[in-house]
Motif scaffolding. Structure first.
Motif, PDB file in Angstrom:
ATOM      1  N   ILE A   1      33.451 109.242  64.346  1.00 55.56           N
ATOM      2  CA  ILE A   1      33.665 107.913  64.944  1.00 55.56           C
ATOM      3  C   ILE A   1      35.156 107.630  65.089  1.00 55.56           C
ATOM      4  CG2 ILE A   1      33.339 105.435  64.565  1.00 55.56           C
ATOM      5  CD1 ILE A   1      30.641 106.197  63.247  1.00 55.56           C
ATOM      6  N   ARG A   2      35.948 108.035  64.087  1.00 54.59           N
ATOM      7  CA  ARG A   2      37.405 107.827  64.187  1.00 54.59           C
ATOM      8  C   ARG A   2      37.989 108.628  65.343  1.00 54.59           C
ATOM      9  NH1 ARG A   2      37.255 108.028  58.359  1.00 54.59           N
ATOM     10  NH2 ARG A   2      37.875 110.220  58.421  1.00 54.59           N
ATOM     11  N   LEU A   3      37.535 109.869  65.501  1.00 54.19           N
ATOM     12  CA  LEU A   3      38.044 110.712  66.594  1.00 54.19           C
ATOM     13  C   LEU A   3      37.653 110.135  67.955  1.00 54.19           C
ATOM     14  CD1 LEU A   3      37.392 114.295  65.169  1.00 54.19           C
ATOM     15  CD2 LEU A   3      39.607 113.190  65.511  1.00 54.19           C
ATOM     16  N   GLU A   4      36.443 109.604  68.048  1.00 58.93           N
ATOM     17  CA  GLU A   4      36.015 108.968  69.294  1.00 58.93           C
ATOM     18  C   GLU A   4      36.929 107.779  69.615  1.00 58.93           C
ATOM     19  OE1 GLU A   4      32.164 106.540  71.110  1.00 58.93           O
ATOM     20  OE2 GLU A   4      32.005 107.561  69.174  1.00 58.93           O
ATOM     21  N   SER A   5      37.251 106.993  68.594  1.00 61.31           N
ATOM     22  CA  SER A   5      38.135 105.847  68.786  1.00 61.31           C
ATOM     23  C   SER A   5      39.538 106.280  69.208  1.00 61.31           C
ATOM     24  CB  SER A   5      38.218 105.037  67.485  1.00 61.31           C
ATOM     25  OG  SER A   5      39.105 103.954  67.632  1.00 61.31           O
ATOM     26  N   VAL A   6      40.041 107.343  68.573  1.00 58.87           N
ATOM     27  CA  VAL A   6      41.381 107.835  68.909  1.00 58.87           C
ATOM     28  C   VAL A   6      41.441 108.296  70.358  1.00 58.87           C
ATOM     29  CG1 VAL A   6      43.024 109.704  68.484  1.00 58.87           C
ATOM     30  CG2 VAL A   6      42.056 108.444  66.560  1.00 58.87           C
ATOM     31  N   VAL A   7      40.433 109.010  70.792  1.00 64.52           N
ATOM     32  CA  VAL A   7      40.476 109.546  72.156  1.00 64.52           C
ATOM     33  C   VAL A   7      40.376 108.415  73.184  1.00 64.52           C
ATOM     34  CG1 VAL A   7      38.022 109.991  72.664  1.00 64.52           C
ATOM     35  CG2 VAL A   7      39.760 111.559  73.490  1.00 64.52           C
ATOM     36  N   ILE A   8      39.608 107.371  72.878  1.00 70.00           N
ATOM     37  CA  ILE A   8      39.545 106.214  73.783  1.00 70.00           C
ATOM     38  C   ILE A   8      40.904 105.513  73.839  1.00 70.00           C
ATOM     39  CG2 ILE A   8      38.545 103.918  74.093  1.00 70.00           C
ATOM     40  CD1 ILE A   8      35.916 105.024  72.977  1.00 70.00           C
ATOM     41  N   ALA A   9      41.543 105.335  72.657  1.00 64.90           N
ATOM     42  CA  ALA A   9      42.847 104.672  72.617  1.00 64.90           C
ATOM     43  C   ALA A   9      43.909 105.489  73.341  1.00 64.90           C
ATOM     44  CB  ALA A   9      43.255 104.425  71.161  1.00 64.90           C
ATOM     45  N   VAL A  10      43.907 106.797  73.138  1.00 60.98           N
ATOM     46  CA  VAL A  10      44.890 107.660  73.799  1.00 60.98           C
ATOM     47  C   VAL A  10      44.646 107.685  75.302  1.00 60.98           C
ATOM     48  CG1 VAL A  10      45.685 110.047  74.023  1.00 60.98           C
ATOM     49  CG2 VAL A  10      45.348 109.057  71.763  1.00 60.98           C
ATOM     50  N   PHE A  11      43.386 107.659  75.702  1.00 57.95           N
ATOM     51  CA  PHE A  11      43.050 107.578  77.127  1.00 57.95           C
ATOM     52  C   PHE A  11      43.655 106.308  77.738  1.00 57.95           C
ATOM     53  CE2 PHE A  11      39.922 105.454  79.985  1.00 57.95           C
ATOM     54  CZ  PHE A  11      40.142 106.217  81.121  1.00 57.95           C
ATOM     55  N   GLY A  12      43.455 105.165  77.074  1.00 57.72           N
ATOM     56  CA  GLY A  12      44.040 103.916  77.560  1.00 57.72           C
ATOM     57  C   GLY A  12      45.551 103.962  77.588  1.00 57.72           C
ATOM     58  N   ALA A  13      46.156 104.614  76.577  1.00 61.55           N
ATOM     59  CA  ALA A  13      47.619 104.710  76.518  1.00 61.55           C
ATOM     60  C   ALA A  13      48.163 105.561  77.657  1.00 61.55           C
ATOM     61  CB  ALA A  13      48.035 105.303  75.169  1.00 61.55           C
ATOM     62  N   LEU A  14      47.489 106.686  77.958  1.00 56.96           N
ATOM     63  CA  LEU A  14      47.933 107.541  79.065  1.00 56.96           C
ATOM     64  C   LEU A  14      47.929 106.774  80.386  1.00 56.96           C
ATOM     65  CD1 LEU A  14      46.246 110.989  78.333  1.00 56.96           C
ATOM     66  CD2 LEU A  14      48.699 110.510  78.439  1.00 56.96           C
ATOM     67  N   LEU A  15      46.831 106.054  80.638  1.00 57.15           N
ATOM     68  CA  LEU A  15      46.762 105.269  81.872  1.00 57.15           C
ATOM     69  C   LEU A  15      47.848 104.187  81.886  1.00 57.15           C
ATOM     70  CD1 LEU A  15      42.919 104.690  82.446  1.00 57.15           C
ATOM     71  CD2 LEU A  15      44.391 106.482  83.367  1.00 57.15           C
ATOM     72  N   GLY A  16      47.959 103.450  80.772  1.00 56.07           N
ATOM     73  CA  GLY A  16      48.908 102.340  80.719  1.00 56.07           C
ATOM     74  C   GLY A  16      50.354 102.781  80.836  1.00 56.07           C
ATOM     75  N   LEU A  17      50.734 103.809  80.095  1.00 59.56           N
ATOM     76  CA  LEU A  17      52.121 104.264  80.125  1.00 59.56           C
ATOM     77  C   LEU A  17      52.475 104.867  81.483  1.00 59.56           C
ATOM     78  CD1 LEU A  17      52.392 105.847  76.552  1.00 59.56           C
ATOM     79  CD2 LEU A  17      53.265 103.634  77.328  1.00 59.56           C
ATOM     80  N   GLY A  18      51.548 105.634  82.050  1.00 56.19           N
ATOM     81  CA  GLY A  18      51.811 106.199  83.382  1.00 56.19           C
ATOM     82  C   GLY A  18      51.970 105.115  84.426  1.00 56.19           C
ATOM     83  N   LEU A  19      51.061 104.141  84.403  1.00 57.98           N
ATOM     84  CA  LEU A  19      51.122 103.045  85.359  1.00 57.98           C
ATOM     85  C   LEU A  19      52.384 102.210  85.150  1.00 57.98           C
ATOM     86  CD1 LEU A  19      49.372 101.860  87.624  1.00 57.98           C
ATOM     87  CD2 LEU A  19      48.276 100.398  85.933  1.00 57.98           C
ATOM     88  N   GLY A  20      52.685 101.894  83.888  1.00 58.87           N
ATOM     89  CA  GLY A  20      53.861 101.070  83.582  1.00 58.87           C
ATOM     90  C   GLY A  20      55.165 101.723  83.986  1.00 58.87           C
ATOM     91  N   MET A  21      55.282 103.030  83.776  1.00 55.92           N
ATOM     92  CA  MET A  21      56.511 103.719  84.180  1.00 55.92           C
ATOM     93  C   MET A  21      56.664 103.713  85.699  1.00 55.92           C
ATOM     94  SD  MET A  21      57.160 106.898  81.551  1.00 55.92           S
ATOM     95  CE  MET A  21      55.527 107.622  81.610  1.00 55.92           C
ATOM     96  N   GLY A  22      55.532 103.799  86.408  1.00 59.85           N
ATOM     97  CA  GLY A  22      55.591 103.696  87.872  1.00 59.85           C
ATOM     98  C   GLY A  22      56.077 102.323  88.318  1.00 59.85           C
ATOM     99  N   TRP A  23      55.535 101.276  87.689  1.00 57.56           N
ATOM    100  CA  TRP A  23      56.002  99.920  88.002  1.00 57.56           C
ATOM    101  C   TRP A  23      57.495  99.769  87.681  1.00 57.56           C
ATOM    102  CZ3 TRP A  23      51.603  96.902  85.037  1.00 57.56           C
ATOM    103  CH2 TRP A  23      50.403  97.074  85.715  1.00 57.56           C
ATOM    104  N   GLY A  24      57.886 100.256  86.499  1.00 58.62           N
ATOM    105  CA  GLY A  24      59.284 100.109  86.076  1.00 58.62           C
ATOM    106  C   GLY A  24      60.238 100.845  86.992  1.00 58.62           C
ATOM    107  N   ALA A  25      59.863 102.050  87.419  1.00 60.73           N
ATOM    108  CA  ALA A  25      60.725 102.824  88.322  1.00 60.73           C
ATOM    109  C   ALA A  25      60.884 102.114  89.659  1.00 60.73           C
ATOM    110  CB  ALA A  25      60.151 104.224  88.524  1.00 60.73           C
TER     111      ALA A  25
END
Length: 860
Positions: free
Chosen positions: A781-805
């Protein structure tokens, strides 16, 4: 009634599952209500202060500032002659008139030369003790100032700096430094939001702040009984003519309120914006919650349909549950909002802005708006799951709960998401290639909205691919447990996508602002390195100007190769196209300023602008008025004796950040047309050390100016650090506000996992029965939670860096041309998201591990 009973029964049967969604609503509503209560309280505080301290009618110099800021180039406040008081007293309806003197362009220090100014940015006010102040202040210790050696201080400042009767204080103004001892301490009868206030007797205030007797900055006029302020203003204005500014108490209060309103509005709308982000994240949590509850109750709803419940009744039942959730969460949020407002007031108190809970203002519109907003958002978020529940057929009673999503709907979602994302990416491209910042900012806003919605819509599709990649990188090393965690995350891509999207929004904004902030610092640093050719910059505090003796002290420092004076003023320009431009800024500087600030020119050489009767103009000004090298401009300097005819020797580029739009002439040229006693004072000084003596000269400058605490010496390293600190503080404050949205997103992960555990109760029982240990179950269950959080982080950080650039490309049009990605921050946020996932899984994993195996297997 049957629908209501069913909704109530279901709501309270699943109250544990609803709790986290209710917390999301609570937090969002609390932030909105807290913001409104806090800003309303600040408005009330300032209103009471300004109304209490304003006389019935105030007379001041024409063009003077309502807040007491120095508007002249001499560093002294504008004044009116004492003879005006006699004319005012002779006006109809006047009971009394009293002249006062005050200024905010003053630095106040204690006996150790430590500044007594507020750290909150509130003003330092030095003025004469008068009848109007006696009405609003209460002397708690000592006496009012009676002579040149007395000063009275407000109680808040005395407490903060531990001032006592007899302590020495230095008051530094454009006139010079005056030393006095504390004769009294006075407390406001209304709340003082944080200003430091010092009182002198009237004659001493005139000498200390203006440098001459028989003049005042204001005259406080009291109306006779039965005379309104408006009537009094009309009579006083008739007696004085149009030479002075005459204002009623309300006009003075409104003008002062206006001066702080812009700050309050920025704070209010910024905080409401972050509350809106938290609401947006909360929507995902609510949608997820109700979607999973509907899926888990498929058989139950199918049975209800089989025994006669209509689609509308099922739909209405789910919406009523959402209504209950919204009402309870919003009601609690309103109460929590008042608590947040009180907490913000305490926080402002720590920063030096004192706000009393006696002024706590809760308008009826605040709880009404909070309840309305919370309920409407919750019901709207539950609409799609409710609609899906209404479509469940009676045959669903024969199927297991949690049926897979419609494949056709998934294809439509993917197409719509890709179209929106593509449109958003195109908008960002248009913004990045725009010629004007105003045009590009509109495209940037559109691109941000479209890409955000697009990523949210296409999230389930991305989840299928990214989770598999993350599973190969992160989960496979944990063997069968890791593979089961991966499959659980992939089992319902829509749910995983929605959960990750909630986290994505907050992290996208964090990444965007980090890129923008780092790029601003890097660009400004690059500008300093390229354009600033001086070693030291000397600046005064509190909008003061640098006096002649201070200039002499700087010039006497050993080891300095040159000192450059910088004297801004205003003048009336008559340009070659025949236009006369009143109050146009022009700066008188020494010729060495062309070296101290390496300003690019589009025509001519800036050094030539400092030749006798010469000047420079900036590029846009030249284009607007048809000016070229050799053009002559008639310049009538403020306080000058005659007009100057100056030849344009250089046209500076507008492609700069420092001193953008400035026009220059030499101090010597200015001195030809302005008498010495009327010359504007220096706003800044620039100093450069002899080769190899920078460190020694810096130390010598600090020592020489120890007796002038109103002056601050910085080298380029100091300036860069100050700039980085300022932007860093702003970003930290924004990150703090974004933390609310991230907390709500974490609640979403917790809720998703908790409901997922309930949904898989029988499955978990079977896995435990065939040998899966509690430790392995919790790890899964912890690993499932980590992968969901990392998935959200990848999308968010990629999108945010595009906006910032893209945002940086727009800043480049304003001269901030360096793009810098703060990789340490990005990496830290990414790693932190994994820990967020671990934290979010603690309670669901613990509950799953405690399940009774036989009971779990027996669950239907």
């Amino acid at each position: 009634m049957t629908v209501l009973k069913t909704s109530m029964r279901n709501f309270f049967a699943h109250k544990g599952r609803m709790a986290l969604s209710a917390v999301a609503v609570l937090l969002s509503v609390a932030f909105v209500c807290g913001t409104l209560v806090f800003t309303d309280t600040m408005n009330t505080t300032f209103d009471k202060l300004f109304q209490a301290t304003a006389s019935d009618v105030t007379v001041s110099a024409k063009g003077s500032s309502d807040t007491g800021q120095t508007t002249s180039r001499t560093g002294k406040p504008p004044v009116i002659p004492a003879s005006v008081i006699g004319r005012i007293r002779g006006a109809h309806g006047v009971k009394s008139a009293e002249g006062t003197v005050f200024s905010t362009s003053v630095t106040v220090v204690d006996g150790d030369k430590d500044k007594l100014s507020p750290s909150s940015g509130a003003p330092t006010i030095v003025g004469s003790w008068n009848g109007n102040d006696a009405r609003t202040m209460k002397i708690t210790t000592g006496t009012a100032p009676k002579g040149p050696d007395d000063v009275m201080v407000d109680a808040d400042t005395a407490d903060k700096h531990d001032l006592k009767l007899g302590d020495e204080i230095g008051l530094i103004s454009a006139v010079g430094t005056r030393h006095a001892r504390v004769s009294g301490i006075a407390a406001f009868k209304v709340t003082n939001p944080g200003a430091a206030i010092f009182y002198l007797d009237t004659k001493t205030a005139q000498r200390a702040l203006v440098g001459e007797s028989g003049v005042y900055t204001n005259v406080n006029v009291t109306a006779a009984e039965g005379v309104s302020d408006a009537r009094l203003k009309k009579d006083v204005a008739a007696a004085l003519g149009h030479a002075y500014k005459v204002q009623t108490a309300k006009e003075v209060a409104d003008a002062n309120q206006k001066s702080v309103q812009s700050f309050l509005n920025v704070m209010k709308y910024a905080m409401l914006g972050f509350a809106g982000i938290a609401f947006l994240v909360g929507i995902f949590l609510i949608i997820n919650t109700f979607s999973m509850l509907v899926a888990q109750r498929t058989r139950e709803i199918g049975l209800m349909r089989a025994i006669g419940s209509s689609r509308k009744q099922v739909n209405r039942s789910v919406l009523l549950e959402a209504l209950l959730l919204g009402v309870i969460g919003s009601a609690l949020g309103v109460g929590a909002g008042v608590g947040i407002a009180v907490g913000l007031m305490k926080l402002m108190g720590q920063m030096g802005m004192h706000l009393s809970t006696d002024d706590l203002t809760v308008a009826w519109t605040t709880p009404a708006l909070g309840l309305l907003l919370g309920v409407v958002v919750t019901v709207l978020a539950a609409y799609l799951p409710a609609r899906r529940a209404g479509k469940i057929s009676p045959m669903a009673a024969l199927r297991d709960a949690g049926t897979p999503a419609d494949a056709k709907a998934g294809i439509v979602r993917a197409v719509v998401g890709l179209v929106l994302t593509g449109a958003g990416a195109w908008s960002l491209y248009v913004a990045a290639t725009a010629d004007k910042a105003t045009t590009g900012s509109g495209w940037l806003g559109l691109g941000v909205v479209l890409t955000l919605i697009g990523f949210v819509v296409v999230g389930p599709v991305l989840a299928g691919g990214l989770v598999r990649v993350l599973g190969m990188v992160i989960l496979r090393i944990f063997g069968p447990v890791g593979r089961m965690a991966e499959r659980n995350a992939l089992r319902n891509p829509r749910r995983t996508g929605a959960t990750g999207a909630a986290l994505m929004i907050g992290l996208a904004l964090v990444a965007c602002l980090s890129v923008v902030g780092s790029s601003m610092v890097a660009s400004a640093t690059d500008q300093l390195d390229k354009t600033v050719g001086t070693d030291f910059i000397i600046t005064p505090d509190n909008e003061q100007l640098i006096k002649a003796k201070e200039v002499a002290a700087v010039k006497s420092v050993p080891g300095l190769a040159r000192v450059t004076e910088y004297r801004p003023t205003v003048a009336a320009f008559t340009t070659p196209d025949g236009k006369t431009l009143e109050k146009t800024d022009i700066t008188g500087a020494d010729p060495s300023y062309a070296t101290d600030l390496r300003t690019k020119t589009v025509a001519g050489d800036l050094k030539d602008a400092y030749l006798p009767d010469s000047m420079s103009v900036h590029e846009a000004f030249a284009e607007d008025h048809g000016i070229h090298l050799g053009s002559r401009i008639t310049v009538a300097f403020q306080n000058g004796t005659k007009a100057a005819h100056l030849t344009v020797r250089a046209i500076t580029s507008d492609d700069t950040v420092i001193d953008k739009g400035a026009m220059y002439t030499s101090v010597a040229t200015m001195a030809k047309y302005v008498p010495a006693d009327r010359m504007p004072l220096n706003q800044l000084l620039f100093a450069s050390a002899e080769d190899g003596r920078q460190a020694a000269a810096y130390k010598a400058l600090k020592t020489a100016l120890h007796d002038y605490p109103e002056l601050t010496v910085r080298d380029q390293t100091d300036y860069k650090k100050a700039l980085k600190d300022q932007i860093g503080q702003l970003l930290n404050m924004i990150y703090g506000l974004l933390a609310l949205a991230i907390i709500v997103a974490v609640l979403g992960v917790v809720n998703t996992l908790a409901l997922s555990v309930v949904e898989r109760t029988r499955e978990i029982g079977l896995m435990r029965a065939i040998g899966l240990s509690r430790r392995q179950l919790r790890r899964m269950i912890r690993l499932e939670s980590v992968v969901i959080a990392v998935f959200g982080a990848l999308l968010g950080l990629g999108l945010g860096m595009g906006w910032g650039a893209t945002a940086q490309k727009l800043l480049a049009l304003q001269g901030l041309k360096v793009l810098e990605i703060p990789w340490p921050t990005i990496v830290a946020v990414f790693v932190g998201s994994a820990f967020v996932g671990l934290f979010a899984a603690l309670i669901p994993a613990f509950r799953a591990g405690r399940m009774n195996v036989l009971n779990a297997i027996a669950t239907e």
